[in-house]
Design an enzyme around this catalytic site. Structure first.
Site, PDB file in Angstrom:
ATOM      1  CB  CYS A  94     -44.567 -67.220 -50.142  1.00  0.00           C
ATOM      2  SG  CYS A  94     -45.120 -65.749 -51.198  1.00  0.00           S
ATOM      3  CG  HIS A 136     -39.706 -64.901 -48.036  1.00  0.00           C
ATOM      4  ND1 HIS A 136     -39.588 -66.375 -47.768  1.00  0.00           N
ATOM      5  CD2 HIS A 136     -40.399 -64.142 -48.556  1.00  0.00           C
ATOM      6  CE1 HIS A 136     -41.287 -66.619 -48.722  1.00  0.00           C
ATOM      7  NE2 HIS A 136     -40.947 -65.273 -48.954  1.00  0.00           N
ATOM      8  CD  GLU A 137     -41.681 -60.794 -47.806  1.00  0.00           C
ATOM      9  OE1 GLU A 137     -41.896 -59.999 -48.976  1.00  0.00           O
ATOM     10  OE2 GLU A 137     -42.049 -62.122 -47.208  1.00  0.00           O
ATOM     11  CG  HIS A 140     -41.306 -62.018 -53.172  1.00  0.00           C
ATOM     12  ND1 HIS A 140     -41.617 -62.928 -53.680  1.00  0.00           N
ATOM     13  CD2 HIS A 140     -41.309 -62.553 -52.015  1.00  0.00           C
ATOM     14  CE1 HIS A 140     -42.206 -63.881 -53.670  1.00  0.00           C
ATOM     15  NE2 HIS A 140     -42.486 -63.661 -51.588  1.00  0.00           N
TER      16      HIS A 140
END
Ligand code: ZN
Length: 174
Positions: A94, A136-137, A140
């Protein structure tokens, strides 16, 4: 062209739940400028994805490169739904947690409902690596980092990862 500063782990903006973008603002100057600046930034840092909170903007917008032939795409207000109980373990990094790599287990198939950079709604199913990048994105946007889900015994500095990991990893960061 503007390369934005990346927020690193410990910055509180990475732990906020980001705000939805009103649909009538997607084609407006502020959102379009943010998209362009995030594109410049993710290319500069050689990432495969970037979420707006990583550039200090707490809104629900991510850029992802799911297919190198296609380039980056923009998802606004994405909603992800796993469509399988099967999990896939992959090594993640990341841009907000520089210099580390670690294994994360995630559902191997998801559907996404979101709006693109023109404000058009779409729905897609993704599996494998694109499903991992998407999760993953989008994590956020909910204040989560991969480090929250990592198999801690797999955590490695990048240098040691390159030296000792059983499989070479090409991705530079998400
Ligand atoms: Zn990330």
């Amino acid at each position: 062209m503007a390369i934005l500063k990346i927020a690193r782990m410990g910055h509180p903006i990475l732990r906020r739940v980001a705000d939805p973008i009103p649909l009538d603002q997607i084609q407006g100057g502020a959102v379009q400028q943010l998209i362009q600046d995030m594109l410049d930034t993710v290319i500069e840092y050689d990432g495969v994805g970037l979420a707006a909170p990583q550039v200090h903007q707490s809104v629900r917008l991510v850029l992802l490169c799911l297919d190198p032939e296609e380039g980056f795409e923009v998802w606004i207000n994405p909603i992800l739904t796993p469509t399988t109980k099967e999990e896939l373990v992959s090594t993640e990094g990341c841009l907000s947690v520089p210099g580390l790599r670690g294994d994360v287990s995630r559902p191997s198939e998801i559907t996404v409902q979101a709006y693109n950079h023109l404000g058009e709604a779409f729905e897609r199913t993704l599996e494998g690596f694109p499903a991992v990048v998407a999760q993953h994105e989008c994590d956020h946007l909910d204040g989560l980092l991969y480090i929250d889900k990592v198999d801690t015994q797999s955590l490695s500095f990048l240098e040691e990862f390159k030296r000792f990991a059983p499989m070479p990893e090409e991705e530079d960061g998400e």
